[in-house]
Write an enzyme that holds these catalytic residues in place. Sequence first.
Site, PDB file in Angstrom:
ATOM      1  NE  ARG A  64      -3.838   0.323   1.437  1.00  0.00           N
ATOM      2  CZ  ARG A  64      -4.659   1.069   2.165  1.00  0.00           C
ATOM      3  NH1 ARG A  64      -4.913   0.758   3.409  1.00  0.00           N
ATOM      4  NH2 ARG A  64      -5.231   2.125   1.646  1.00  0.00           N
ATOM      5  CG  ASP A  94      -4.083   8.914   1.390  1.00  0.00           C
ATOM      6  OD1 ASP A  94      -4.063   9.956   2.072  1.00  0.00           O
ATOM      7  OD2 ASP A  94      -4.963   8.673   0.532  1.00  0.00           O
ATOM      8  CG  HIS A 109      -9.602   5.510  10.579  1.00  0.00           C
ATOM      9  ND1 HIS A 109     -10.508   5.336   9.550  1.00  0.00           N
ATOM     10  CD2 HIS A 109     -10.365   5.637  11.704  1.00  0.00           C
ATOM     11  CE1 HIS A 109     -11.741   5.360  10.028  1.00  0.00           C
ATOM     12  NE2 HIS A 109     -11.678   5.543  11.322  1.00  0.00           N
ATOM     13  CB  THR A 176     -16.579   9.115   4.055  1.00  0.00           C
ATOM     14  OG1 THR A 176     -16.705   8.003   4.944  1.00  0.00           O
ATOM     15  CG2 THR A 176     -17.530  10.223   4.477  1.00  0.00           C
ATOM     16  CB  ALA A 218     -13.143  14.944  -4.173  1.00  0.00           C
TER      17      ALA A 218
HETATM   18  P1  OAD Z   1     -15.103   3.694   1.537  1.00  0.00           P
HETATM   19  O1  OAD Z   1     -14.295   2.905   0.587  1.00  0.00           O
HETATM   20  O2  OAD Z   1     -16.016   2.969   2.449  1.00  0.00           O
HETATM   21  O3  OAD Z   1     -15.982   4.740   0.736  1.00  0.00           O
HETATM   22  C1  OAD Z   1     -15.433   5.551  -0.255  1.00  0.00           C
HETATM   23  C2  OAD Z   1     -16.467   6.555  -0.689  1.00  0.00           C
HETATM   24  O4  OAD Z   1     -15.848   7.424  -1.618  1.00  0.00           O
HETATM   25  C3  OAD Z   1     -17.689   5.961  -1.377  1.00  0.00           C
HETATM   26  O5  OAD Z   1     -18.866   6.526  -0.803  1.00  0.00           O
HETATM   27  C4  OAD Z   1     -17.537   6.409  -2.827  1.00  0.00           C
HETATM   28  O6  OAD Z   1     -18.782   6.634  -3.466  1.00  0.00           O
HETATM   29  C5  OAD Z   1     -16.767   7.702  -2.658  1.00  0.00           C
HETATM   30  N1  OAD Z   1     -15.993   8.132  -3.828  1.00  0.00           N
HETATM   31  C6  OAD Z   1     -15.432   7.363  -4.803  1.00  0.00           C
HETATM   32  N2  OAD Z   1     -14.781   8.119  -5.692  1.00  0.00           N
HETATM   33  C7  OAD Z   1     -14.930   9.416  -5.279  1.00  0.00           C
HETATM   34  C8  OAD Z   1     -14.466  10.674  -5.775  1.00  0.00           C
HETATM   35  N3  OAD Z   1     -13.741  10.778  -6.888  1.00  0.00           N
HETATM   36  N4  OAD Z   1     -14.807  11.787  -5.078  1.00  0.00           N
HETATM   37  C9  OAD Z   1     -15.554  11.714  -3.958  1.00  0.00           C
HETATM   38  N5  OAD Z   1     -16.009  10.551  -3.441  1.00  0.00           N
HETATM   39  C10 OAD Z   1     -15.697   9.414  -4.084  1.00  0.00           C
HETATM   40  O7  OAD Z   1     -14.081   4.626   2.336  1.00  0.00           O
HETATM   41  P2  OAD Z   1     -14.240   5.345   3.736  1.00  0.00           P
HETATM   42  O8  OAD Z   1     -15.626   5.825   3.942  1.00  0.00           O
HETATM   43  O9  OAD Z   1     -13.133   6.316   3.854  1.00  0.00           O
HETATM   44  O10 OAD Z   1     -10.624   2.286   7.922  1.00  0.00           O
HETATM   45  O11 OAD Z   1     -13.968   4.136   4.717  1.00  0.00           O
HETATM   46  C11 OAD Z   1     -13.899   4.371   6.094  1.00  0.00           C
HETATM   47  C12 OAD Z   1     -12.870   3.473   6.710  1.00  0.00           C
HETATM   48  O12 OAD Z   1     -13.140   2.115   6.324  1.00  0.00           O
HETATM   49  C13 OAD Z   1     -11.460   3.690   6.232  1.00  0.00           C
HETATM   50  O13 OAD Z   1     -10.798   4.755   6.896  1.00  0.00           O
HETATM   51  C14 OAD Z   1     -10.806   2.383   6.514  1.00  0.00           C
HETATM   52  C15 OAD Z   1     -11.890   1.452   6.026  1.00  0.00           C
HETATM   53  O14 OAD Z   1     -11.903   0.209   6.566  1.00  0.00           O
HETATM   54  C16 OAD Z   1      -9.566   1.664   8.397  1.00  0.00           C
HETATM   55  O15 OAD Z   1      -8.732   1.136   7.691  1.00  0.00           O
HETATM   56  C17 OAD Z   1      -9.506   1.674   9.870  1.00  0.00           C
END
Ligand code: OAD
Length: 229
Positions: A64, A94, A109, A176, A218
């Site tokens: 990663r 990241d 996180h 998110t 974004a």
């Molecule tokens: P997710 O992978 O769950 O969600 C990513 C979100 O980004 C989704 O709602 C997509 O629709 C959106 N998305 C995709 N492309 C995009 C773009 N170009 N612009 C804006 N949005 C976009 O990721 P997180 O919600 O960050 O935790 O996940 C939360 C946590 O779950 C992470 O921090 C990680 C994971 O397990 C740990 O590792 C502890």
Amino acid sequence: METIDLSTYSRTVFFTGAGMSAESGVPTYRGKSGIWKDYDFETYACQKAFDSNPEKVLHFHKIRRRAVLDCHPHEGHRLIAGMPGTFVITQNIDGMHQRAGSQGVIELHGSLWRLRCDNCRMVKEDYNQEYESLKCDCGNWLRPDIIWFGDMLDAGVMHKVTEIIASCDIFISIGTSGRVWPAAGFPSLARDSGAYCIEINPEPSGATEYHRIIQGEAGKVLPELFITH
Ligand code: OAD
């Protein structure tokens, strides 16, 4: 697009998730090309996995690190970094906001670029593709300083984040899915505290707290959304 003048707000919070880095090329966690599709978190991202096979878990995180260093911040990261006085709270590990120049980023996180020893409590920065060392001077395996599944969030970080969100007047959530707690509760904390709440996401999370939902990426939405002075 209806623009927003952030100078009319006193306390702005940008709250970001994996989608914030998607246009940089960093895969998200969920969705069709999400990391957890190819890598079972129970094997690669929890304390139990690390305890039973630290080398395997460290190797996963090394892959990663390499992948993230091949990616670069985009216009959206730079725009946020160019807004001093705003708060950036991220679930991302990241370091992309910092690379774009954001100061004081709160990492909910943890970070891919920090390792810690749970034996002697040493914590060290290690910003590179390769790890400087897999083991601590005390002989213990070094563990990525990341909140894995089942880990508690740092109490100090949570306290600070709660205080910032409860006192902001605009809360902008970007990329998110709102699936992971306690972060999933932040939009309602912001709204209940009186903030104007916005979501930016090509596939909105479905959370009902947002006053305005902007369906888009974004890197494209952010530069169009704000009036810059
Ligand atoms: P997710 O992978 O769950 O969600 C990513 C979100 O980004 C989704 O709602 C997509 O629709 C959106 N998305 C995709 N492309 C995009 C773009 N170009 N612009 C804006 N949005 C976009 O990721 P997180 O919600 O960050 O935790 O996940 C939360 C946590 O779950 C992470 O921090 C990680 C994971 O397990 C740990 O590792 C502890």
